[in-house]
Design a protein around this motif. Structure first.
Motif, mmCIF file in Angstrom:
data_model
loop_
_atom_site.group_PDB
_atom_site.id
_atom_site.type_symbol
_atom_site.label_atom_id
_atom_site.label_comp_id
_atom_site.label_asym_id
_atom_site.label_seq_id
_atom_site.Cartn_x
_atom_site.Cartn_y
_atom_site.Cartn_z
ATOM 1 N N GLY A 107 -23.654 -15.140 -6.767
ATOM 2 C CA GLY A 107 -23.427 -14.685 -5.393
ATOM 3 C C GLY A 107 -22.368 -13.597 -5.389
ATOM 4 O O GLY A 107 -21.444 -13.631 -6.200
ATOM 5 N N ARG A 108 -22.501 -12.642 -4.486
ATOM 6 C CA ARG A 108 -21.573 -11.517 -4.442
ATOM 7 C C ARG A 108 -20.190 -11.965 -3.966
ATOM 8 O O ARG A 108 -20.061 -12.671 -2.977
ATOM 9 N N LEU A 109 -19.180 -11.547 -4.708
ATOM 10 C CA LEU A 109 -17.799 -11.878 -4.371
ATOM 11 C C LEU A 109 -17.396 -11.194 -3.062
ATOM 12 O O LEU A 109 -17.664 -10.012 -2.874
ATOM 13 N N THR A 110 -16.730 -11.940 -2.176
ATOM 14 C CA THR A 110 -16.264 -11.363 -0.907
ATOM 15 C C THR A 110 -14.803 -11.745 -0.679
ATOM 16 O O THR A 110 -14.285 -12.676 -1.315
ATOM 17 N N GLN A 111 -14.176 -11.050 0.260
ATOM 18 C CA GLN A 111 -12.789 -11.380 0.603
ATOM 19 C C GLN A 111 -12.688 -12.814 1.116
ATOM 20 O O GLN A 111 -11.725 -13.519 0.820
ATOM 21 N N ARG A 112 -13.700 -13.243 1.854
ATOM 22 C CA ARG A 112 -13.678 -14.617 2.362
ATOM 23 C C ARG A 112 -13.632 -15.609 1.194
ATOM 24 O O ARG A 112 -12.878 -16.579 1.205
ATOM 25 N N THR A 148 -12.962 -8.275 10.515
ATOM 26 C CA THR A 148 -13.450 -7.708 9.266
ATOM 27 C C THR A 148 -13.548 -6.193 9.345
ATOM 28 O O THR A 148 -14.633 -5.619 9.346
ATOM 29 N N LEU A 149 -12.399 -5.546 9.459
ATOM 30 C CA LEU A 149 -12.363 -4.088 9.538
ATOM 31 C C LEU A 149 -11.829 -3.513 8.232
ATOM 32 O O LEU A 149 -11.092 -4.173 7.508
ATOM 33 N N LEU A 150 -12.200 -2.264 7.976
ATOM 34 C CA LEU A 150 -11.585 -1.549 6.859
ATOM 35 C C LEU A 150 -10.161 -1.166 7.258
ATOM 36 O O LEU A 150 -9.818 -1.155 8.435
ATOM 37 N N ASP A 151 -9.348 -0.830 6.260
ATOM 38 C CA ASP A 151 -7.955 -0.486 6.544
ATOM 39 C C ASP A 151 -7.876 0.949 7.094
ATOM 40 O O ASP A 151 -8.771 1.772 6.863
ATOM 41 N N HIS A 152 -6.775 1.258 7.770
ATOM 42 C CA HIS A 152 -6.531 2.613 8.297
ATOM 43 C C HIS A 152 -6.033 3.512 7.164
ATOM 44 O O HIS A 152 -5.547 3.014 6.143
ATOM 45 N N PRO A 153 -6.095 4.849 7.340
ATOM 46 C CA PRO A 153 -5.534 5.725 6.311
ATOM 47 C C PRO A 153 -4.012 5.623 6.286
ATOM 48 O O PRO A 153 -3.407 5.233 7.286
ATOM 49 N N THR A 166 -4.458 -13.460 -6.495
ATOM 50 C CA THR A 166 -2.997 -13.466 -6.628
ATOM 51 C C THR A 166 -2.343 -12.787 -5.434
ATOM 52 O O THR A 166 -1.345 -13.267 -4.907
ATOM 53 N N ARG A 167 -2.908 -11.665 -4.963
ATOM 54 C CA ARG A 167 -2.247 -10.981 -3.848
ATOM 55 C C ARG A 167 -2.319 -11.756 -2.542
ATOM 56 O O ARG A 167 -1.640 -11.421 -1.583
ATOM 57 N N GLN A 168 -3.138 -12.813 -2.502
ATOM 58 C CA GLN A 168 -3.183 -13.670 -1.309
ATOM 59 C C GLN A 168 -2.140 -14.775 -1.345
ATOM 60 O O GLN A 168 -1.946 -15.474 -0.351
ATOM 61 N N ILE A 169 -1.493 -14.974 -2.488
ATOM 62 C CA ILE A 169 -0.522 -16.068 -2.574
ATOM 63 C C ILE A 169 0.759 -15.639 -1.850
ATOM 64 O O ILE A 169 1.284 -14.558 -2.121
ATOM 65 N N ALA A 204 -1.061 -8.045 3.014
ATOM 66 C CA ALA A 204 -2.389 -8.581 2.686
ATOM 67 C C ALA A 204 -3.204 -8.818 3.945
ATOM 68 O O ALA A 204 -4.418 -8.653 3.950
ATOM 69 N N VAL A 205 -2.535 -9.167 5.036
ATOM 70 C CA VAL A 205 -3.251 -9.500 6.273
ATOM 71 C C VAL A 205 -3.929 -8.265 6.854
ATOM 72 O O VAL A 205 -5.015 -8.340 7.419
ATOM 73 N N SER A 206 -3.292 -7.076 6.710
ATOM 74 C CA SER A 206 -3.874 -5.880 7.322
ATOM 75 C C SER A 206 -4.801 -5.121 6.380
ATOM 76 O O SER A 206 -5.339 -4.088 6.727
ATOM 77 N N ASP A 207 -5.005 -5.631 5.178
ATOM 78 C CA ASP A 207 -5.918 -4.967 4.249
ATOM 79 C C ASP A 207 -7.327 -4.892 4.829
ATOM 80 O O ASP A 207 -7.669 -5.635 5.745
#
Ligand code: SAH
Length: 239
Positions: free
Chosen positions: A103-108, A187-192, A164-167, A177-180
């Protein structure tokens, strides 16, 4: 500014990467954010080589495929011995296996893994791993995309890094990490983002970012996140 995490709150996540090529993974786990999290005791990464469980004078870990065909297949016995030993080390180990067929890896999925306390990631190499390992251990197979790598090491490092970056305490700022991209409700992409110099090759930083008006900055960022997501990944909005 150093982040103070009381010792009683630290729960070290253990990640075992099972690989025939531990040296490929070592330097990545020592550098940057992952390395710092290791040194802070937030994550404990072990690189484990099934070759250490291989018998015989040559410590063979692979062989030709039954039925013929090119390449080599990672043999079941040393992997099974290795996994038996690792699975015994905690009460709730989660066994993952790198595979283009998973299965494809996701942020969730990553966020869920970050709640675990022991993750074992099995890396295939060559043609893959003897299927009986899958039948016996029922690992959760995951893929990092619809393309084929030479081995699972990069995929395992991707999971290790993203988890690791979620710890809590792994990043300099708890909020980053929350605004990534892919995080949060919508589920939005980050801003520039921009840093000094304010003008570079004739391009100026958007004025709002240097205005000092935090409300306006937040609005601008939110608008950019929505615009980018609509432009680049309209599929995300329906998820
Ligand atoms: N013959 C296999 C591919 C073997 S590639 C097939 O076609 O399905 C060798 C190993 O690299 C795999 O066992 C897996 O561990 C890893 N790998 C390759 N591509 C991957 C991907 N997209 N995601 C995760 N792991 C991958």
């Amino acid at each position: 500014m150093p982040i103070f995490v009381p010792h009683t709150l630290i729960m070290t996540l253990r990640i075992d990467i099972v690989t025939l090529f531990p040296e490929m993974c070592a330097s990545y786990c020592e550098g940057s954010i992952v390395g710092r999290a290791v040194r802070r005791g937030l994550v404990d990464i072990a690189l484990v080589n099934p070759r250490d469980w291989a018998g015989g004078r040559h410590r063979t870990v692979d062989d030709r495929p039954y039925g013929g065909g090119p390449g080599m297949v990672m043999a079941a016995p040393p992997i099974a011995e290795c996994l038996d030993s690792l699975l015994n080390r905690s009460r709730n180990p989660r066994l993952l296996m790198t595979s283009p067929q998973g299965g494809r890896l996701t942020q969730r999925g990553i966020n869920m893994l970050a709640e675990d306390d022991h993750i074992i990631i099995l890396c295939g190499h060559y043609e893959g791993i003897d299927e009986r390992i899958v039948e016996l251990y029922k690992p959760e197979e995951f893929s990092i995309g619809d393309f084929v790598l030479s081995g699972g090491e990069l995929a395992a490092l991707i999971v290790t890094d993203a988890v690791t970056r979620q710890i809590p305490g792994a990043l300099g700022h708890a909020e980053s990490a929350v605004s990534d991209s892919f995080q949060g409700e919508g589920t939005l992409l980050d801003h520039p983002c921009y840093t000094k110099p304010a003008e570079f090759r004739g391009l100026e930083v958007p004025a709002v970012l240097t205005s000092g008006d935090h409300g306006a900055v937040d609005n601008w960022r939110e608008t950019k996140r929505i615009e980018r997501t609509q432009e680049r990944r309209p599929d995300l909005e329906s998820e």
